[in-house]
Design an enzyme around this catalytic site. Sequence first.
Site, short mmCIF file in Angstrom:
data_model
loop_
_atom_site.label_atom_id
_atom_site.label_comp_id
_atom_site.label_asym_id
_atom_site.label_seq_id
_atom_site.Cartn_x
_atom_site.Cartn_y
_atom_site.Cartn_z
N ARG A 151 -24.56 21.03 -2.29
CA ARG A 151 -26.25 21.26 -2.36
C ARG A 151 -26.85 21.93 -1.08
O ARG A 151 -27.77 22.52 -1.23
CB ARG A 151 -26.05 19.76 -1.67
CG ARG A 151 -25.72 18.18 -2.17
CD ARG A 151 -25.61 17.76 -1.27
NE ARG A 151 -25.19 16.29 -2.41
CZ ARG A 151 -24.16 15.56 -2.88
NH1 ARG A 151 -23.82 15.58 -0.92
NH2 ARG A 151 -24.09 14.45 -3.10
N PHE A 168 -31.49 12.68 -11.11
CA PHE A 168 -30.23 12.13 -11.27
C PHE A 168 -29.57 12.43 -9.24
O PHE A 168 -28.27 12.55 -8.97
CB PHE A 168 -28.86 12.34 -11.64
CG PHE A 168 -29.64 12.37 -13.54
CD1 PHE A 168 -29.64 11.36 -14.09
CD2 PHE A 168 -29.41 13.77 -13.74
CE1 PHE A 168 -29.64 11.68 -15.61
CE2 PHE A 168 -29.80 13.48 -15.26
CZ PHE A 168 -29.50 12.45 -15.96
N ASP A 218 -34.36 9.33 -9.86
CA ASP A 218 -32.52 8.32 -10.55
C ASP A 218 -33.01 6.54 -10.63
O ASP A 218 -34.11 5.62 -10.74
CB ASP A 218 -32.14 7.90 -9.25
CG ASP A 218 -30.30 7.59 -9.63
OD1 ASP A 218 -29.89 8.56 -9.16
OD2 ASP A 218 -30.32 6.17 -10.17
N SER A 219 -32.36 6.04 -11.95
CA SER A 219 -32.32 4.79 -12.48
C SER A 219 -32.06 3.52 -11.44
O SER A 219 -32.50 1.64 -11.96
CB SER A 219 -31.87 5.12 -13.55
OG SER A 219 -30.41 5.17 -13.37
N ASP A 271 -28.18 16.63 -12.32
CA ASP A 271 -26.52 15.80 -11.85
C ASP A 271 -26.28 14.82 -12.38
O ASP A 271 -25.93 13.38 -11.99
CB ASP A 271 -26.30 16.06 -10.38
CG ASP A 271 -25.20 15.79 -9.46
OD1 ASP A 271 -23.76 16.11 -10.78
OD2 ASP A 271 -24.92 15.57 -8.52
N CYS A 290 -19.73 16.19 -14.65
CA CYS A 290 -18.33 16.28 -14.09
C CYS A 290 -17.73 15.43 -14.29
O CYS A 290 -17.04 14.27 -14.59
CB CYS A 290 -18.89 15.26 -12.70
SG CYS A 290 -20.29 13.07 -13.42
N1 SAH Z 1 -26.91 14.88 -7.84
C1 SAH Z 1 -25.82 12.49 -6.46
C2 SAH Z 1 -25.34 12.29 -7.57
C3 SAH Z 1 -25.80 11.83 -8.85
S1 SAH Z 1 -25.12 10.66 -9.31
C4 SAH Z 1 -25.90 13.49 -5.34
O1 SAH Z 1 -26.21 14.62 -5.12
O2 SAH Z 1 -25.32 12.37 -4.35
C5 SAH Z 1 -25.64 10.24 -10.87
C6 SAH Z 1 -26.53 9.33 -10.60
O3 SAH Z 1 -27.13 9.47 -11.56
C7 SAH Z 1 -26.29 8.29 -10.53
O4 SAH Z 1 -26.84 7.99 -8.99
C8 SAH Z 1 -27.24 7.05 -11.53
O5 SAH Z 1 -27.90 6.25 -10.99
C9 SAH Z 1 -27.68 7.88 -12.03
N2 SAH Z 1 -28.34 8.18 -13.40
C10 SAH Z 1 -27.35 7.52 -14.24
N3 SAH Z 1 -27.05 7.43 -15.75
C11 SAH Z 1 -29.18 7.36 -15.53
C12 SAH Z 1 -30.58 7.99 -16.18
N4 SAH Z 1 -30.60 7.11 -17.22
N5 SAH Z 1 -31.34 7.88 -15.75
C13 SAH Z 1 -31.29 8.44 -14.51
N6 SAH Z 1 -30.40 8.30 -13.73
C14 SAH Z 1 -29.48 7.93 -13.73
#
Ligand code: SAH
Length: 395
Positions: free
Chosen positions: A211, A227, A249-250, A299, A339
């Site tokens: 970050r 995400f 984010d979903s 991410d 990841c």
């Molecule tokens: N970038 C974040 C961590 C991401 S973790 C950080 O720095 O903290 C992955 C994220 O993807 C989760 O919050 C989850 O809710 C979201 N997610 C999973 N599938 C998704 C999708 N199809 N569309 C949108 N968000 C999604």
Amino acid sequence: MVEIKLKKGKEKAVLQRHPWVFSGALEKIKGTPENGDVVKVCSANNDFLAYGYYNDQSRVAVRLLEWDENQVIDEAWYGQKINKAIESRAHLLKNKDTNAYRLIFSEADFLPGLIVDKYADFLSVQILSTGIEKAKPIIIDVLVKALQPKGIFDRSDATARTHEGITAENGLLWGEAPAAFIAVKENGITYHINIAEGQKSGFYCDQRDNRLLLAEYADGKNVLDCFSYSGGFSLNAFKKGAKQVTSVDSSALAIETLKQNIELNKFDSKNHTAIQADVNKQLRAFKEEGKKFDIVILDPPKYAPSRSALDRAARAYKDLNRLGLLLLESGGLLATFSCSGAVDIETFKQIIAWAALDAGKEVQVIKQFSQPEDHPVRLSFPEGEYLKGLLVRVL
Ligand code: SAH
């Protein structure tokens, strides 16, 4: 103690200190161990190899802990391993700008199946093996003595437990229950975390360094954080002067927490758009609207839970990255992560090359991202390396 003899030749990985013994490597079990018991593993020639946790429900029949025959796996042993893990992070614990860390990282800290994250005065624990489950009272005792937390919360609701034949747990293990949202700091930014219901153990502290690295490019830019979860990348971008940030984010809880975090840090919510949506759909919608961004961050969650899922995951990563690249102007930056432990960095580079070709873009890799030092990788256990990323410039 029950003794397990390995098939001829199967001692090699154990001698190289790899911590997993697969069920197919076992020749003979002398006795009837319960799942989670510590057993002695020997070679086909009956030489001592290591001690480990036995489990007949798992593909990994023995998770190895200790290669020194003279050690006894007792309270003192757990105390030593836990305190060593904490000591190795002592310099991080002194940092005034950050109080969210991973203190124990499973195999990397010789405690297979134990993950402990520290969030300010609380600990969030994930217990992912039967052996650790059996040792839970000892482990809690050692953690309390070493860290004097306000409370220890159990977030052992990961699917990994089902592979071990144990049920999910979520609840207070010790001390005071954390409030619905507790505040932590990371790189001088304040975050609300919901320890009980947030994803994984509540926060993704594995992206801490990335970050910060990425934020260096954010000054004056229009950033799309896909995400976003609770906004780790979005908030760091604002701190370094991003003009506009859109976070997608979903999860409703993620978006709610992110909005709280924008306010907590006094960033101007007028410059922020939070969208609760599926990223793939949202990226297509942006493309149709003709939207462009200077920086796109991708991410996603783990697409490849195992090697057998690699082909399908590779296609999913490719499609996602193709869409991300199409939203960038020339000179724009794509910060893309995986990841999935099953996708190594070379494979990931190939996937991004494939995505760029499909998007009709020529790209340069300008930086490689990895996991931070509180998620160390034991070289005898390469599977512990899971987080990787690339910063790519569109030419
Ligand atoms: N970038 C974040 C961590 C991401 S973790 C950080 O720095 O903290 C992955 C994220 O993807 C989760 O919050 C989850 O809710 C979201 N997610 C999973 N599938 C998704 C999708 N199809 N569309 C949108 N968000 C999604």
